[in-house]
Design an enzyme around this catalytic site. Structure first.
Site, PDB file in Angstrom:
ATOM      1  N   SER A 224      -6.661  -7.497   7.489  1.00  0.00           N
ATOM      2  CA  SER A 224      -5.941  -6.234   7.621  1.00  0.00           C
ATOM      3  C   SER A 224      -5.357  -6.213   9.027  1.00  0.00           C
ATOM      4  CB  SER A 224      -6.924  -5.077   7.409  1.00  0.00           C
ATOM      5  OG  SER A 224      -6.300  -3.860   7.709  1.00  0.00           O
TER       6      SER A 224
ATOM      7  N   ARG B 109      -0.390   5.889  17.049  1.00  0.00           N
ATOM      8  CA  ARG B 109      -0.561   6.861  15.979  1.00  0.00           C
ATOM      9  C   ARG B 109      -0.024   8.243  16.302  1.00  0.00           C
ATOM     10  NH1 ARG B 109      -0.163   3.069  12.598  1.00  0.00           N
ATOM     11  NH2 ARG B 109      -2.095   2.018  11.967  1.00  0.00           N
TER      12      ARG B 109
ATOM     13  N   ASP C  35       0.813  -1.215   0.000  1.00  0.00           N
ATOM     14  CA  ASP C  35       0.000   0.000   0.000  1.00  0.00           C
ATOM     15  C   ASP C  35       0.848   1.267   0.000  1.00  0.00           C
ATOM     16  OD1 ASP C  35      -1.871  -1.999   0.388  1.00  0.00           O
ATOM     17  OD2 ASP C  35      -3.036  -0.840   1.830  1.00  0.00           O
TER      18      ASP C  35
ATOM     19  N   ASP D  11      -7.519   5.717  12.028  1.00  0.00           N
ATOM     20  CA  ASP D  11      -6.103   6.090  12.000  1.00  0.00           C
ATOM     21  C   ASP D  11      -5.855   7.400  11.263  1.00  0.00           C
ATOM     22  OD1 ASP D  11      -5.303   4.002  13.563  1.00  0.00           O
ATOM     23  OD2 ASP D  11      -5.006   2.654  11.871  1.00  0.00           O
TER      24      ASP D  11
END
Lengths: 407, 407, 407, 407
Positions: free
Chosen positions: B182, B98, B18, B127
């Site tokens: 995921s 994060r 990605d 996120d």
């Protein structure tokens, strides 16, 4: 507490040594008539011996009530709608039973024309508070006799001497064996206090626990069950509808067999001290996990979060004995207003002490929308570009502040 | 989001498919220079391949940082002081990483003179919010490129086509096998979303889990450990002092081996949808239980209760990405003000998924006073008669109201 | 927001310049039929001119509703039961009207078969959020057109040009004079924003205010009134029963004449910015003070305190537009559960901007017990010795901690 | 409270009738040495007469302290940072002074080797709790003598008889006149209880009030002042820097002259009863309004809202006497963490009882951004289209729920 002459007192009577001594002591000290009240709230003891003992002690009005359904329906279930846990660990097994006992004491006092009630809770614990706040709330003029705060029989030895001198039988503990712990049991749990638990560094012996096997001794094969919920309450197991008390009894059976629901904690009593207690709450532990899972699928996010924020206060109110207080009723109204949609089924795997949620569904009320949440293309169910504005406006105040060189 | 011409952008780059596609896409779409930033936060992957790929893609400024100690010391540990759990179940493993990544992106942008940052989070998830709130708070004028909200590569197939057409290697997943889920990992946890989890009634396959053995496969013998706490943080295990990251890594190892820390939940995302996720948080699960036990012995009741009431809000702030927001700092100040006394040792038994507290002690800060709590005579440490006044005044408002026939 | 072809849209239509331009713009841009909806919520303007203008613009379905009673009964009064104030100062006069308008828009859309609604709120303010959250909650599939977020008529000049080019009459403001402020009015308040208020250091001119005299210009003689409460709502003044809207209108009249209810504040909008607003809320200011006084006599302490703690969140929910959200309903259930006992009379002195409570009584529900509270001998209504135990047990945790040399 | 033999006791001594009787009674009943402590906390009385009386009564150790600066700096100002109001009306004037007195009693006990303290608060009120919680927190082993809970001098008549029989002078009240009210005063306020206030329907006579003129008697011309704030505290008026006590004294003077700060309320005491009190808090009323206005310009929205939600609890803690308790310190840490940015100037108009904010500015910390908030074109400072995504994602949960036919 000098309260003038007492004519008749209703005593919460278990038939055990302590309350048998109290029965005698009330007759002697207060010279009043004693009414005994013994309740079945699922503690797992026979009640008829209490009747025989009361009769032998000259009691004329003897109440023996089966309160199990009322207990679970009107006390345990409303509390579980709140997901109540005290101090992160304690499921309030003893706390939630006390207002029911207190309420019946007041009702019986009204029926029998008694002007006082009495109980066997000590002056150090929470139970005295729970009994008495309930009693005062429901009958502000009731007189309350708490022998442990009045007499001088403050050690086990003195109590035994008193019993011996009055011919009160000192039997073995409940189930025939003798336990060194102070215990309390009802359909929701059994608790242990005192003895070696008074050192919080010491692990209690394996033979203390009575309701559950140790995780090590539970079956090597997991048990899978499905709990059905309606309006936030569990109404059946594996497709079988059951009454509230039946649900809890069955969950206790299953949970206990799988080593579920033991806990060992230091807690803060309302009267100001820390105490150490061990608890077995097999059914309640399963129920709490399942209820949360049911809510996770059906409850709105903000309602759920508000419930979580209010929960610790709700739990403290129950722990401290404020069941029949306006603030508990107020919180209950808020909680109950959210539960109409909590309908569906939760599937759990139980294995050697673990309660694992492995599935949840609700035909009528699921708010899970796979077409929105999917990682694949969603055919327009959700416009990712919306997130830009969402983030930018949520960040605006932080950015303005950041420009002033602050966070 | 048209934000004017971009000159240089710092990309949070994992080296996977990605972000490799994003790297290319940024170069093509924005015609700008890309700086890559790859962090070791304990996800358990080699980082050097990311360097090679970035170099191959023509990146001139490549940052590869080991942030593990900073992550645990400045993010995980402060959060655990709060006993933070989101929605009763989620230990915030992804959420807490994060803001650290976002903070480094902004720092690197400053160092490299970049005017923008970019990340690979989708427009549906939390996120993106966490990265961008952090970024905006720390640099209000930063430009942010979120390709998933801009491009049309919204299915896996389109992404693969794009990669193929640009010669971007499509490798197998991290550990050589291919997972349909995921996933996200760091020192605190690994998470799984998507695929068969998109039906909340379906139990995921046994081979999904990667960090922990199943409880069924854990040792038949319990493991006993002792955690040392200083000012609310765990500073060592079994008498051995360790750094924050070492503590967490070791607890992950022990917990994972004992089948601890799996959870399977439906959670509410900040962007408004429910999603289903599975998590493995072995060390965090142990740490939370131990920290609570340490507090139970050393923390004042009312401070503990206030912490419990504030916790859900604190957890929501972390979940929603407001780490660098005044309200989180405000709550942290309150929480940290309580932790000076949280010192001592907690003993735990770990067995097939269970974390059982079996002892806790604090030489300097224990508030447990056996002489008060004892069931035996206490030599005047506590005057049981005090309870009468305590109850009567607490009941006074209920009695006055009761006289008006209300509860 | 491209939402596919629109067939028919219901517009919240005041008849003023802005919404007249929107009406035309909708017809031109969307080529769809427009239904106009004009409500009387006590803003003090004639509505029939709106009908004439809508007819002239070719509108076939024209709704003009008198919603004053519904507004006060179902929106204002429930909110005042909560004692809601936003950020310590703002009585939520605009906020509380928006969900009612939004609800009627959705109802009319259903009645007329419209697939969209539209409103004249800008993209910077709270009102767009309030309208649209209401609309989406009540009809998740409704399409919403917010012209201010779509068009390019972003200055007053451009708007005037557009109006002129389409032959839309630009009249003077409501009452015949021209005000430079952006204003909003309903039975609860009138608000002012913009113009010189955009500098928070500047005091607005005396001629800005429209509903109340300045305190300096109010009568030199105080006005004394008595408000009657039933279940938390004001049901009459000075012995005269009135409908909800009548109560509020009369309090506005009395309050305005006495210079009551002006405020000048900087507030935090939901969309992230600070803005400065001036408000006149004469009746609401009186009502809030009186309701609190009525509760002070009749409400339990802990219920009152819990209400106070929940209030700021309730106020934020109303401010942010979450009237028809589960969390507001949940809080309302809690609040309403407390109001059954809020019955009685409050006497107030109104004088040049001041609202002074000078008496409160409740025959049925007063919890004030003079025999307990008296400074004279109380004949045993209260045993002062109870306070010793009360204090000692409340102090116990502090003493135990103190012995560890901490507070 | 039998606490063993007392050797020396420190008495909070005003020199008035009550504490003079207590001084004598302590000497007679306990046969112990008495140390007197008299504090100037701004009550506006001369202290030297107390010295003379104590000397006459045979007291050898006499403490007379000017605590005004400490009172305002360390107690009043931290409390005002919290915007604390109890039950929506009471500014906690008496409550906040008690922990300071209690703290000095304990300090003096340590200095003089006393083993006990004593005070003149009755067994029905809050002050006994505040004194004693403070004392126990700071010295867990201190003995406390509360004569009103021990003796039988429970009516004014008995007290006078006792005084007469011991030759204790019964003087007129403080300022030479005789008041029928029970009063308490310090730099923050003066309070009135008892007498005709015991009927909450009765308005007190105009001659009860002592610190402020009636609004009717205040000047016909408004007074405009500017308050300077630094880190949340008022550090000066009209450009003139002042010490904390000077600020409050000056605001009392200005406020009192303008009829500001009277209130008449029914409040809930911690000991369980409702009581009626009247208060004059001229300076505090101005300070609270100004502090809120300063925060409105400089404080982040979410920090401000969190402060508002925590405030009622903070106020209850102060009211109930828990100043030196961990939970108050915890809240204070959270509050203080927000105040660094609360810097600037607030302009107020004071007129016949009204405190009107008419301007606020902060060169260093204003978060008001006119370029964003403007009603005119903003040159891109704010993109109105962002609001669409903001609303749509905030509405998402409501829409999903709406599709299940619920709100």
């Amino acid at each position: 507490m000098a309260q003038g002459a007492i004519k008749k007192v209703v005593l919460a009577y278990s038939g055990g040594l302590d309350t048998s001594v109290i029965l005698k002591w009330l007759q002697e000290e207060y010279g009043c008539e004693v009414v005994t009240f013994t309740a079945d709230i699922g503690q797992g003891e026979e009640l008829e011996p209490a009747r025989a003992k009361a009769t032998a002690a000259g009691v004329k009005e003897i109440y023996i009530d089966d309160l199990r359904e009322e207990f679970v329906r009107d006390f345990v279930f409303p509390m579980f709608r709140a997901n109540a846990i005290y101090e992160g660990e304690y499921l309030l097994g003893t706390s939630i039973a006390r207002p029911l006992i207190g309420k019946r004491l007041i009702e019986i006092a009204a029926e029998t024309g008694a002007d006082a009630i009495s109980h066997g809770a000590t002056g150090k614990g929470n139970d005295q508070v729970r009994f008495e706040l309930t009693a005062y709330a429901l009958n502000p003029d009731i007189k309350i006799i708490a022998p442990w705060r009045e007499w001088d029989l403050l050690s086990r030895e003195k109590l035994m001497d008193y019993a011996a001198s009055r011919g009160i039988a000192v039997e073995m503990k409940r189930d025939g064996t003798k336990s060194p712990y102070s215990m309390d049991a009802n359909l929701l749990h059994i608790s242990y206090e005192g003895y070696d638990l008074e050192d919080p560094w010491v692990e209690p012996g394996a033979d203390m626990w009575r309701w559950s096997v140790a995780p090590e001794d539970a079956p090597d094969q997991a048990t899978v069950i499905e709990l059905m919920f309606e309006r936030g309450d569990c109404v059946g197991i594996d497709g079988q509808r059951m009454s509230p008390a039946e649900v809890l009894a069955e969950l206790n059976r299953i949970g206990g067999a799988n080593g579920i629901g033991r806990s060992d904690i230091v807690e803060n009593r309302y009267v100001g001290m820390k105490s150490r207690g061990c608890y077995e709450t097999p059914g309640g532990t399963i129920l709490l996990k399942a209820h949360r899972a049911m809510e996770s699928l059906t409850l709105d996010r903000e309602a759920a979060h508000l419930k979580d924020e209010l929960m610790p206060r709700y739990a403290s109110l129950v722990y401290n004995g404020y069941w029949f207080a306006p603030e508990r009723l107020m919180l209950q109204a808020a909680i109950d207003a959210t539960q109409e949609v909590v309908n569906g089924v939760v599937r759990l795997r139980l294995y050697k002490g673990n309660v694992m949620v492995v599935g949840r569904k609700s035909e009528t009320n699921s708010l899970f929308d796979a077409s929105i949440a999917t990682f694949e293309e969603d055919a327009g169910a959700y416009d990712q570009k919306d997130a830009t504005g969402f983030i930018r406006l949520n960040a605006l105040r932080l950015r303005v502040a950041g420009r002033k060189n602050r966070c």
